[in-house]
Write a protein that holds these residues in place. Structure first.
Motif, PDB file in Angstrom:
ATOM      1  N   ARG A  14       0.823  -1.206   0.000  1.00 49.49           N
ATOM      2  CA  ARG A  14       0.000   0.000   0.000  1.00 49.49           C
ATOM      3  C   ARG A  14       0.868   1.273   0.000  1.00 49.49           C
ATOM      4  O   ARG A  14       0.563   2.251  -0.690  1.00 49.49           O
ATOM      5  N   ALA A  15       1.946   1.229   0.799  1.00 48.56           N
ATOM      6  CA  ALA A  15       2.821   2.402   0.878  1.00 48.56           C
ATOM      7  C   ALA A  15       3.483   2.663  -0.476  1.00 48.56           C
ATOM      8  O   ALA A  15       3.592   3.813  -0.924  1.00 48.56           O
ATOM      9  N   LEU A  16       3.920   1.578  -1.131  1.00 50.05           N
ATOM     10  CA  LEU A  16       4.556   1.724  -2.447  1.00 50.05           C
ATOM     11  C   LEU A  16       3.552   2.256  -3.467  1.00 50.05           C
ATOM     12  O   LEU A  16       3.859   3.174  -4.241  1.00 50.05           O
ATOM     13  N   PHE A  17       2.332   1.740  -3.446  1.00 52.59           N
ATOM     14  CA  PHE A  17       1.287   2.180  -4.370  1.00 52.59           C
ATOM     15  C   PHE A  17       0.980   3.668  -4.150  1.00 52.59           C
ATOM     16  O   PHE A  17       0.848   4.444  -5.096  1.00 52.59           O
ATOM     17  N   ARG A  18       0.917   4.070  -2.879  1.00 46.78           N
ATOM     18  CA  ARG A  18       0.655   5.484  -2.579  1.00 46.78           C
ATOM     19  C   ARG A  18       1.770   6.380  -3.139  1.00 46.78           C
ATOM     20  O   ARG A  18       1.492   7.401  -3.776  1.00 46.78           O
ATOM     21  N   ARG A  19       3.034   5.971  -2.912  1.00 46.23           N
ATOM     22  CA  ARG A  19       4.157   6.778  -3.420  1.00 46.23           C
ATOM     23  C   ARG A  19       4.065   6.929  -4.934  1.00 46.23           C
ATOM     24  O   ARG A  19       4.234   8.019  -5.484  1.00 46.23           O
ATOM     25  N   TRP A  20       3.796   5.805  -5.613  1.00 46.82           N
ATOM     26  CA  TRP A  20       3.710   5.826  -7.071  1.00 46.82           C
ATOM     27  C   TRP A  20       2.555   6.722  -7.550  1.00 46.82           C
ATOM     28  O   TRP A  20       2.685   7.475  -8.505  1.00 46.82           O
ATOM     29  N   CYS A  21       1.396   6.621  -6.870  1.00 46.60           N
ATOM     30  CA  CYS A  21       0.227   7.406  -7.288  1.00 46.60           C
ATOM     31  C   CYS A  21       0.480   8.894  -7.071  1.00 46.60           C
ATOM     32  O   CYS A  21       0.122   9.737  -7.908  1.00 46.60           O
TER      33      CYS A  21
ATOM     34  N   ASP B 133     -10.799   4.794   2.376  1.00 46.08           N
ATOM     35  CA  ASP B 133     -12.149   4.717   2.954  1.00 46.08           C
ATOM     36  C   ASP B 133     -12.116   3.900   4.251  1.00 46.08           C
ATOM     37  O   ASP B 133     -11.073   3.359   4.630  1.00 46.08           O
ATOM     38  N   PRO B 134     -13.232   3.840   4.977  1.00 48.63           N
ATOM     39  CA  PRO B 134     -13.194   3.205   6.317  1.00 48.63           C
ATOM     40  C   PRO B 134     -12.791   1.724   6.314  1.00 48.63           C
ATOM     41  O   PRO B 134     -12.436   1.182   7.361  1.00 48.63           O
ATOM     42  N   LEU B 135     -12.834   1.065   5.143  1.00 45.00           N
ATOM     43  CA  LEU B 135     -12.392  -0.331   5.093  1.00 45.00           C
ATOM     44  C   LEU B 135     -10.999  -0.464   4.491  1.00 45.00           C
ATOM     45  O   LEU B 135     -10.542  -1.572   4.189  1.00 45.00           O
ATOM     46  N   GLY B 136     -10.324   0.670   4.299  1.00 45.26           N
ATOM     47  CA  GLY B 136      -8.930   0.640   3.859  1.00 45.26           C
ATOM     48  C   GLY B 136      -8.752   0.671   2.356  1.00 45.26           C
ATOM     49  O   GLY B 136      -7.612   0.683   1.872  1.00 45.26           O
ATOM     50  N   SER B 137      -9.835   0.678   1.579  1.00 47.34           N
ATOM     51  CA  SER B 137      -9.669   0.758   0.125  1.00 47.34           C
ATOM     52  C   SER B 137      -9.065   2.105  -0.231  1.00 47.34           C
ATOM     53  O   SER B 137      -9.429   3.137   0.341  1.00 47.34           O
ATOM     54  N   MET B 138      -8.104   2.107  -1.172  1.00 47.85           N
ATOM     55  CA  MET B 138      -7.335   3.306  -1.525  1.00 47.85           C
ATOM     56  C   MET B 138      -7.817   3.848  -2.868  1.00 47.85           C
ATOM     57  O   MET B 138      -7.900   3.102  -3.843  1.00 47.85           O
ATOM     58  N   PHE B 139      -8.104   5.166  -2.919  1.00 49.46           N
ATOM     59  CA  PHE B 139      -8.606   5.806  -4.139  1.00 49.46           C
ATOM     60  C   PHE B 139      -7.599   6.876  -4.569  1.00 49.46           C
ATOM     61  O   PHE B 139      -7.449   7.889  -3.886  1.00 49.46           O
ATOM     62  N   ALA B 140      -6.915   6.648  -5.711  1.00 52.94           N
ATOM     63  CA  ALA B 140      -5.966   7.635  -6.250  1.00 52.94           C
ATOM     64  C   ALA B 140      -6.711   8.432  -7.314  1.00 52.94           C
ATOM     65  O   ALA B 140      -7.086   7.889  -8.352  1.00 52.94           O
TER      66      ALA B 140
ATOM     67  N   ASP C 208      -9.321  -4.076  13.657  1.00 50.06           N
ATOM     68  CA  ASP C 208      -8.063  -3.990  14.398  1.00 50.06           C
ATOM     69  C   ASP C 208      -6.873  -4.243  13.486  1.00 50.06           C
ATOM     70  O   ASP C 208      -5.801  -3.642  13.650  1.00 50.06           O
ATOM     71  N   ALA C 209      -7.060  -5.137  12.499  1.00 47.76           N
ATOM     72  CA  ALA C 209      -5.983  -5.423  11.545  1.00 47.76           C
ATOM     73  C   ALA C 209      -5.669  -4.176  10.712  1.00 47.76           C
ATOM     74  O   ALA C 209      -4.502  -3.864  10.438  1.00 47.76           O
ATOM     75  N   LEU C 210      -6.712  -3.421  10.329  1.00 50.70           N
ATOM     76  CA  LEU C 210      -6.535  -2.143   9.612  1.00 50.70           C
ATOM     77  C   LEU C 210      -5.628  -1.211  10.420  1.00 50.70           C
ATOM     78  O   LEU C 210      -4.636  -0.674   9.910  1.00 50.70           O
ATOM     79  N   GLU C 211      -5.990  -1.048  11.705  1.00 44.18           N
ATOM     80  CA  GLU C 211      -5.218  -0.139  12.578  1.00 44.18           C
ATOM     81  C   GLU C 211      -3.793  -0.639  12.757  1.00 44.18           C
ATOM     82  O   GLU C 211      -2.848   0.154  12.802  1.00 44.18           O
ATOM     83  N   SER C 212      -3.648  -1.967  12.854  1.00 48.48           N
ATOM     84  CA  SER C 212      -2.334  -2.529  13.176  1.00 48.48           C
ATOM     85  C   SER C 212      -1.306  -2.233  12.078  1.00 48.48           C
ATOM     86  O   SER C 212      -0.112  -2.241  12.337  1.00 48.48           O
ATOM     87  N   ILE C 213      -1.756  -1.990  10.838  1.00 48.38           N
ATOM     88  CA  ILE C 213      -0.764  -1.632   9.809  1.00 48.38           C
ATOM     89  C   ILE C 213      -0.848  -0.138   9.480  1.00 48.38           C
ATOM     90  O   ILE C 213      -0.379   0.317   8.439  1.00 48.38           O
ATOM     91  N   GLY C 214      -1.429   0.629  10.418  1.00 46.85           N
ATOM     92  CA  GLY C 214      -1.351   2.090  10.329  1.00 46.85           C
ATOM     93  C   GLY C 214      -2.268   2.733   9.308  1.00 46.85           C
ATOM     94  O   GLY C 214      -1.991   3.844   8.829  1.00 46.85           O
ATOM     95  N   ILE C 215      -3.362   2.076   8.957  1.00 47.12           N
ATOM     96  CA  ILE C 215      -4.287   2.666   7.979  1.00 47.12           C
ATOM     97  C   ILE C 215      -5.217   3.659   8.686  1.00 47.12           C
ATOM     98  O   ILE C 215      -5.875   3.314   9.671  1.00 47.12           O
ATOM     99  N   VAL C 216      -5.235   4.898   8.184  1.00 44.05           N
ATOM    100  CA  VAL C 216      -6.075   5.946   8.761  1.00 44.05           C
ATOM    101  C   VAL C 216      -7.047   6.441   7.688  1.00 44.05           C
ATOM    102  O   VAL C 216      -6.650   7.137   6.751  1.00 44.05           O
ATOM    103  N   PRO C 217      -8.328   6.066   7.786  1.00 47.40           N
ATOM    104  CA  PRO C 217      -9.305   6.479   6.768  1.00 47.40           C
ATOM    105  C   PRO C 217      -9.469   7.999   6.729  1.00 47.40           C
ATOM    106  O   PRO C 217      -9.445   8.656   7.770  1.00 47.40           O
ATOM    107  N   ASP C 218      -9.627   8.561   5.515  1.00 53.22           N
ATOM    108  CA  ASP C 218      -9.848  10.007   5.383  1.00 53.22           C
ATOM    109  C   ASP C 218     -10.890  10.324   4.319  1.00 53.22           C
ATOM    110  O   ASP C 218     -10.926  11.425   3.786  1.00 53.22           O
ATOM    111  N   ARG C 219     -11.716   9.340   3.970  1.00 44.64           N
ATOM    112  CA  ARG C 219     -12.869   9.624   3.112  1.00 44.64           C
ATOM    113  C   ARG C 219     -14.004   8.676   3.507  1.00 44.64           C
ATOM    114  O   ARG C 219     -13.753   7.628   4.110  1.00 44.64           O
ATOM    115  N   PRO C 220     -15.239   9.049   3.194  1.00 48.53           N
ATOM    116  CA  PRO C 220     -16.351   8.168   3.582  1.00 48.53           C
ATOM    117  C   PRO C 220     -16.395   6.904   2.718  1.00 48.53           C
ATOM    118  O   PRO C 220     -15.692   6.807   1.715  1.00 48.53           O
ATOM    119  N   LEU C 221     -17.232   5.949   3.130  1.00 43.81           N
ATOM    120  CA  LEU C 221     -17.383   4.702   2.381  1.00 43.81           C
ATOM    121  C   LEU C 221     -18.446   4.898   1.311  1.00 43.81           C
ATOM    122  O   LEU C 221     -19.628   5.012   1.614  1.00 43.81           O
TER     123      LEU C 221
END
Lengths: 412, 412
Positions: B45-52, B62-69, B167-180
């Protein structure tokens, strides 16, 4: 004519000893989890030692932890041994093994309170690790005693957590104070529950074991090809689990056609990668085939190998490792005749029977005249917390065991 | 007539992104183990974010960790979504899901370097937990996005170790910042490997998915009766593993008779107590049945239930829980016609195809015009470390995806 015709064991005391022993490692479902060399086993050993010492015997421990409670004889002759085991399966019952040890203890108690001295010493043995569920093989300590298994190999056996048998012995405070075997033995006797349904079905009080099943154990690794469960057409699959299922069904047929008394069982089974939407690429399983006739056992084994060969189609491969091959065993005819005579004299109903399971008596039969007596258990259920027997069944078996032990111990 | 006829993706860059992503969770056998919400998934996820972000987009979670670039459009209109997933099976390949996300990224990069602005925004989505091997059901995050699965239920899903999805989402540092979900979407596009053998066998560059298989998933608990493998006669056994083996073979027949395109698979399987000399008392297994025709799927399901009923003899009991029931799905005919037109215009060979596997596009088709494009994979092998595709196959699929995305994003 028997020397002491009216002497019998105390059935109530035998039963209460069984019930008290069953509390150690007792499970909510009424069974026992008292695997070899665990703290629970240690607690059971301490209780057995206290009881044996209270019955006027001396307890010694051999290098593999087997306990020998000795009542001295009038003469310096080889002893009569009575033995079985106090360890259980993880979801075992209250009687498998324990009945034989508690019956031996009851004989020692009865002799002590009646002041009976035999010519030969009598020893009651609690063999370490009969079950084999923690340390393989089963009957490890009696095998070493009989010289079948080298003592160093036995001590170096490891459980699934990697713990060495020798270290497990020390961890529960076992300190050996006698050598491993080596002494001559006059005879060996073992009382055990049948773990099968035959005696109950026929209403017999005891079974006199004529022979033990030969046994082949294999480990099998079935390799197929992992692929997607939704998009791989059925005819393009090499599903390791489907091949394993076909092998299980073939083994069921091989066992059924050889039964009674043959059996074939798959007990351990693991699937990889074990994912809901992946066609399994690998299965690891165990195979257990038994028959008392060596020729039939070989024929079962041949059919098994033919099935394995036929299943190896496409990318399916099956690799077999034979992990045990025990020859069928015949018990001493003289001992059997003596048991029949004593049972008849006591009015105890009996029949000949084949032992499907292995027992410590199998190893002892290699170094001494040995006999194995079965008592019924409800529904033939064993290796199960629901294992159950009646007090009168325990009493009848223990009485025959005592009569036989006294007769053998009075032999010149 | 197309607005930008000569614009294509950079096939070498797409391939090297696939190879670099494959290093994360890479296995010795050349596959990937990057299960959802593990540290490896976090690294991907971190690599994908850097690339995007380097491609000029803004990434939101989103609240379930899906990433939208998101690449903004010229007008404030609903976006075109391109998506797939970066999570893999435990012994998965390098391309399942990853191709679709990396192709989306490549489109963003190409647009950025060519300075292309579309009327509508374009978003590339990495859906969380598509595989379903860690958290069931599969396609969990897109199901919640499409309103099929309540978000609280999704967050409370637990893996086999008992770890909660939230809890697994939180454990790898995912912080949601958009609605589902909730926003209107102009269209959804997904590129995925076929995971089947048809395109390769027919030499087609892409498959245009007309429909998706309906799917029934069950968990089964088979209860028998534990007993001793040596002393329990074959005809007195209630062996849970034998019953399970017969069910597996029956399912193989049900699947084979409905194939193509029906399938039936047992993927997960556990045996208790799993001891070599104990007849198994319990088996837990999963069942996966698929067919694109609802009537045939129902008939397969009926035969399965009849088999289960027939196997419940003696003490054998089979308890079923349906854990998924997905109706067969038809994709948007207008989107399919558009893809055919674009493929013909580009000289890309194509055929219609049915999807055997489930994909995030199935859920998105419920809330937007959606299309799913398949590219071939070697031997149809997927959910396997040996999964393999050719660079020119990835390039052709990604080019069609780009043409379709640009056309849709320029719609008024």
């Amino acid at each position: 004519m028997h020397l002491r015709p009216n002497l019998g064991i105390d059935g109530d005391r035998l039963w209460s000893s069984l019930m008290e022993m069953a509390k150690i490692g007792g499970t909510p479902k009424g069974g026992c989890n008292r695997q070899a060399l665990t703290p629970e086993d240690g607690e059971a050993r301490a209780l057995f030692r206290r009881w044996c010492e209270a019955a006027g015997t001396t307890v010694r421990i051999d290098p593999l932890g087997s306990m020998f409670a000795r009542r001295e004889g009038l003469e310096d002759l080889p002893p009569v041994l009575i033995g079985s085991h106090l360890d259980t399966q993880p979801t075992g019952g209250k009687f498998d093994g324990v009945l034989g040890v508690m019956a031996g203890l009851e004989i020692l108690r009865r002799m002590e309170e009646a002041g009976i001295r035999t010519r030969r010493p009598i020893e009651v043995v609690n063999w370490t690790n009969e079950e084999g569920c923690r340390f393989a093989p089963a009957m490890l300590a009696s095998a070493a005693y009989a010289g079948v298994l080298p003592v160093e190999k036995a001590l170096d056996t490891r459980d699934i957590a990697g713990i060495r048998f020798g270290d497990a012995l020390e961890s529960i405070g076992i300190v050996p104070d006698r050598p491993l075997g080596g002494d001559k033995i006059a005879a060996y006797l073992e009382l055990h529950i049948e773990q099968g349904p035959i005696l109950e079905a026929e209403g017999k009080e005891v079974g006199l074991v004529t022979s033990g099943q030969g046994l082949f154990w294999y480990d099998a690794v079935i390799t197929g090809f992992e692929s997607h469960s939704g998009s791989t057409p059925m005819h393009m699959r090499d599903d390791a689990l489907v091949a394993a299922a076909q092998l299980i069904e073939a083994l069921r047929k091989i066992g059924t056609e050889a039964n009674p008394p043959g059996t074939a069982t798959v007990g351990q089974f693991e699937v990889f990668p074990n994912s809901r939407n992946v066609i399994p690429g690998e299965v690891r399983m165990t195979i257990d085939m038994r028959h008392p006739d060596p020729a039939v056992l070989r024929a079962m084994d041949q059919r098994f190998h033919e099935t394995v060969a036929a299943l190896q189609k496409g990318r399916i491969r099956i690799e077999l490792t034979q992990v045990a091959a025990t020859q069928p065993l015949s018990f001493d005819p003289g001992m059997l005749a003596m048991l029949r005579e004593e049972a008849d004299a006591m009015g105890i109903s009996h029949r000949n029977i084949i032992s499907g399971a292995g027992h410590d008596a199998f190893h002892m039969a290699k170094i001494a005249p040995a006999a194995l007596i079965f008592t019924p258990c409800a529904g033939g259920v064993s290796h199960n917390e629901a294992e159950s027997i009646e007090p009168h069944q325990a009493e009848a078996g223990a009485n025959l065991l005592m009569r036989a032990a006294l007769r053998l111990a009075d032999m010149p």
